[in-house]
Design a protein around this motif. Structure first.
Motif, PDB file in Angstrom:
ATOM      1  N   ASN A  20     -20.248  19.479  16.461  1.00  0.00           N
ATOM      2  CA  ASN A  20     -19.436  18.835  15.439  1.00  0.00           C
ATOM      3  C   ASN A  20     -18.702  17.658  16.092  1.00  0.00           C
ATOM      4  O   ASN A  20     -17.908  17.862  17.026  1.00  0.00           O
ATOM      5  N   ALA A  21     -18.945  16.438  15.625  1.00  0.00           N
ATOM      6  CA  ALA A  21     -18.394  15.233  16.270  1.00  0.00           C
ATOM      7  C   ALA A  21     -16.867  15.216  16.243  1.00  0.00           C
ATOM      8  O   ALA A  21     -16.239  14.510  17.048  1.00  0.00           O
ATOM      9  N   ASP A  22     -16.255  15.964  15.333  1.00  0.00           N
ATOM     10  CA  ASP A  22     -14.786  15.971  15.216  1.00  0.00           C
ATOM     11  C   ASP A  22     -14.120  16.967  16.162  1.00  0.00           C
ATOM     12  O   ASP A  22     -12.890  16.970  16.289  1.00  0.00           O
ATOM     13  N   LEU A  23     -14.923  17.850  16.762  1.00  0.00           N
ATOM     14  CA  LEU A  23     -14.340  18.943  17.558  1.00  0.00           C
ATOM     15  C   LEU A  23     -14.841  18.918  18.993  1.00  0.00           C
ATOM     16  O   LEU A  23     -16.009  18.593  19.234  1.00  0.00           O
ATOM     17  N   ILE A  24     -13.968  19.274  19.921  1.00  0.00           N
ATOM     18  CA  ILE A  24     -14.380  19.415  21.320  1.00  0.00           C
ATOM     19  C   ILE A  24     -13.827  20.739  21.874  1.00  0.00           C
ATOM     20  O   ILE A  24     -12.941  21.349  21.265  1.00  0.00           O
ATOM     21  N   ILE A  25     -14.365  21.132  23.025  1.00  0.00           N
ATOM     22  CA  ILE A  25     -13.884  22.365  23.674  1.00  0.00           C
ATOM     23  C   ILE A  25     -13.140  21.966  24.936  1.00  0.00           C
ATOM     24  O   ILE A  25     -13.645  21.168  25.736  1.00  0.00           O
ATOM     25  N   GLN A  26     -11.922  22.509  25.108  1.00  0.00           N
ATOM     26  CA  GLN A  26     -11.258  22.297  26.404  1.00  0.00           C
ATOM     27  C   GLN A  26     -11.257  23.609  27.182  1.00  0.00           C
ATOM     28  O   GLN A  26     -10.830  24.644  26.696  1.00  0.00           O
ATOM     29  N   THR A  68      -0.994  19.833  15.374  1.00  0.00           N
ATOM     30  CA  THR A  68      -1.546  19.846  16.735  1.00  0.00           C
ATOM     31  C   THR A  68      -3.070  19.777  16.674  1.00  0.00           C
ATOM     32  O   THR A  68      -3.664  19.945  15.607  1.00  0.00           O
ATOM     33  N   HIS A  69      -3.679  19.592  17.839  1.00  0.00           N
ATOM     34  CA  HIS A  69      -5.150  19.527  17.905  1.00  0.00           C
ATOM     35  C   HIS A  69      -5.786  20.919  17.916  1.00  0.00           C
ATOM     36  O   HIS A  69      -7.008  21.036  17.836  1.00  0.00           O
ATOM     37  N   PHE A  70      -4.977  21.964  17.984  1.00  0.00           N
ATOM     38  CA  PHE A  70      -5.500  23.332  18.128  1.00  0.00           C
ATOM     39  C   PHE A  70      -6.314  23.774  16.906  1.00  0.00           C
ATOM     40  O   PHE A  70      -5.873  23.616  15.774  1.00  0.00           O
ATOM     41  N   VAL A  71      -7.491  24.306  17.154  1.00  0.00           N
ATOM     42  CA  VAL A  71      -8.295  24.880  16.063  1.00  0.00           C
ATOM     43  C   VAL A  71      -8.359  26.394  16.249  1.00  0.00           C
ATOM     44  O   VAL A  71      -7.913  27.146  15.395  1.00  0.00           O
ATOM     45  N   LYS A  72      -8.914  26.844  17.394  1.00  0.00           N
ATOM     46  CA  LYS A  72      -8.903  28.283  17.674  1.00  0.00           C
ATOM     47  C   LYS A  72      -9.238  28.566  19.142  1.00  0.00           C
ATOM     48  O   LYS A  72      -9.804  27.718  19.829  1.00  0.00           O
ATOM     49  N   LYS A  73      -8.899  29.783  19.557  1.00  0.00           N
ATOM     50  CA  LYS A  73      -9.249  30.227  20.903  1.00  0.00           C
ATOM     51  C   LYS A  73     -10.685  30.726  20.843  1.00  0.00           C
ATOM     52  O   LYS A  73     -11.017  31.550  19.985  1.00  0.00           O
ATOM     53  N   LEU A  74     -11.543  30.204  21.734  1.00  0.00           N
ATOM     54  CA  LEU A  74     -12.951  30.593  21.696  1.00  0.00           C
ATOM     55  C   LEU A  74     -13.254  31.723  22.667  1.00  0.00           C
ATOM     56  O   LEU A  74     -14.098  32.569  22.408  1.00  0.00           O
ATOM     57  N   VAL A  81     -10.634  22.401  19.960  1.00  0.00           N
ATOM     58  CA  VAL A  81      -9.589  21.460  19.511  1.00  0.00           C
ATOM     59  C   VAL A  81     -10.211  20.277  18.775  1.00  0.00           C
ATOM     60  O   VAL A  81     -11.405  20.002  18.916  1.00  0.00           O
ATOM     61  N   LYS A  82      -9.375  19.592  17.994  1.00  0.00           N
ATOM     62  CA  LYS A  82      -9.830  18.379  17.315  1.00  0.00           C
ATOM     63  C   LYS A  82      -9.926  17.239  18.333  1.00  0.00           C
ATOM     64  O   LYS A  82      -9.073  17.141  19.222  1.00  0.00           O
ATOM     65  N   ARG A  83     -10.940  16.417  18.186  1.00  0.00           N
ATOM     66  CA  ARG A  83     -11.108  15.282  19.108  1.00  0.00           C
ATOM     67  C   ARG A  83      -9.994  14.259  18.834  1.00  0.00           C
ATOM     68  O   ARG A  83      -9.748  13.904  17.679  1.00  0.00           O
TER      69      ARG A  83
END
Ligand code: 5GP
Length: 234
Positions: A20-26, A68-74, A81-83
């Motif tokens: 998903n281009a809007d989301l990244i993983i940190q 915040t950029h937080f979406v969920k804990k994977l 998080v949101k890009r």
């Protein structure tokens, strides 16, 4: 959500694309650096702890109306998080004198400040993240005055929410650093909030329970991070 290509590897985290281009993983690493990365080390289990603490704080802030950029804990080390398009300004809020403020103004560490102090630092390793003000931000075009007003208001709100939160965990929030960025035109709080980015002292003994244990070779570093997690969970 699967990890795609590595976008960037920083001192404490790695960022990955997703489908998903809007989301990244940190991904949170155990690596630690200090003093412009001249001091390097590993704090065993830090990544897992910082991910968990950051997730808890982002959720709390969202519940109080801070975007915040937080979406969920994977997973243990991964947060979705949101890009963001990062604003190249680090915001520091200080409640008690320590670190950079003590050095800059000669205020003894531990002095309670009459009012929270907000600072901006230019995110530029080559320049050693210099202290800057609104005028510097304007001439460098780092953000618009409207964006900086939002960043400032959010930062003071975050301070109040986090001060109360850590107080319940018998911790003093001495100071902390925030980073912001825009996502689809909206200003969001990004990065992480953890003992890597906050100074946290025991409410009674003033024992340091944060990255200063690593910076200043105080020992029992892993235990300090574990202690913060334990206290915020109970
Ligand atoms: P100081 O300016 O006193 O060194 O830092 C103030 C607060 O912001 C401390 O809680 C510190 O941990 C955090 N901080 C400032 N700059 C950085 C940075 O580049 N990386 C991390 N992890 N924390 C920072």
């Amino acid at each position: 959500m699967e990890k795609g290509n590595k976008i960037y590897e920083g001192k404490a985290k790695i960022l990955y694309d997703t489908d998903n281009a809007d989301l990244i993983i940190q991904e949170f690493k155990d690596d630690a650096t200090a003093f412009d990365a001249t001091k390097k080390g590993t704090i065993k289990g830090k990544g897992v702890i910082n991910n968990e603490i950051s997730c808890a704080i982002f959720q709390l802030l969202e519940s109080k109306g801070i975007p915040t950029h937080f979406v969920k804990k994977l997973s243990n080390r991964d947060m979705l998080v949101k890009r963001l398009k990062i604003v190249m300004v680090e915001v520091t809020i200080r409640n008690i004198a320590a670190g950079g403020l003590s050095k800059l103004l000669g205020i003894e560490e531990g002095i309670i400040l009459k009012t929270p102090v907000l600072e901006y630092h230019y995110k530029d390793d080559l320049l050693h993240d210099p202290l800057i003000n609104d005028y510097h931000i304007e001439i460098l075009k780092l953000a618009t005055p409207q964006e900086m007003k939002k960043i400032k208001d959010y930062s003071f709100s975050v301070n109040q929410i986090m001060k109360d939160f850590f107080d319940k965990a018998n911790l003093k929030l001495v100071d902390f650093k925030l980073e912001f960025g825009t996502h689809k035109g909206k200003m969001l709080l990004g990065d992480e909030i953890s003992p890597d980015t906050c100074r946290l002292w025991d409410k009674i003994t003033n024992e340091k329970l944060d990255k200063d244990r690593f910076r200043r070779d105080l020992g029992r570093i892993e235990e300090a991070y574990q202690e913060v997690l334990k206290r915020i969970k109970t």
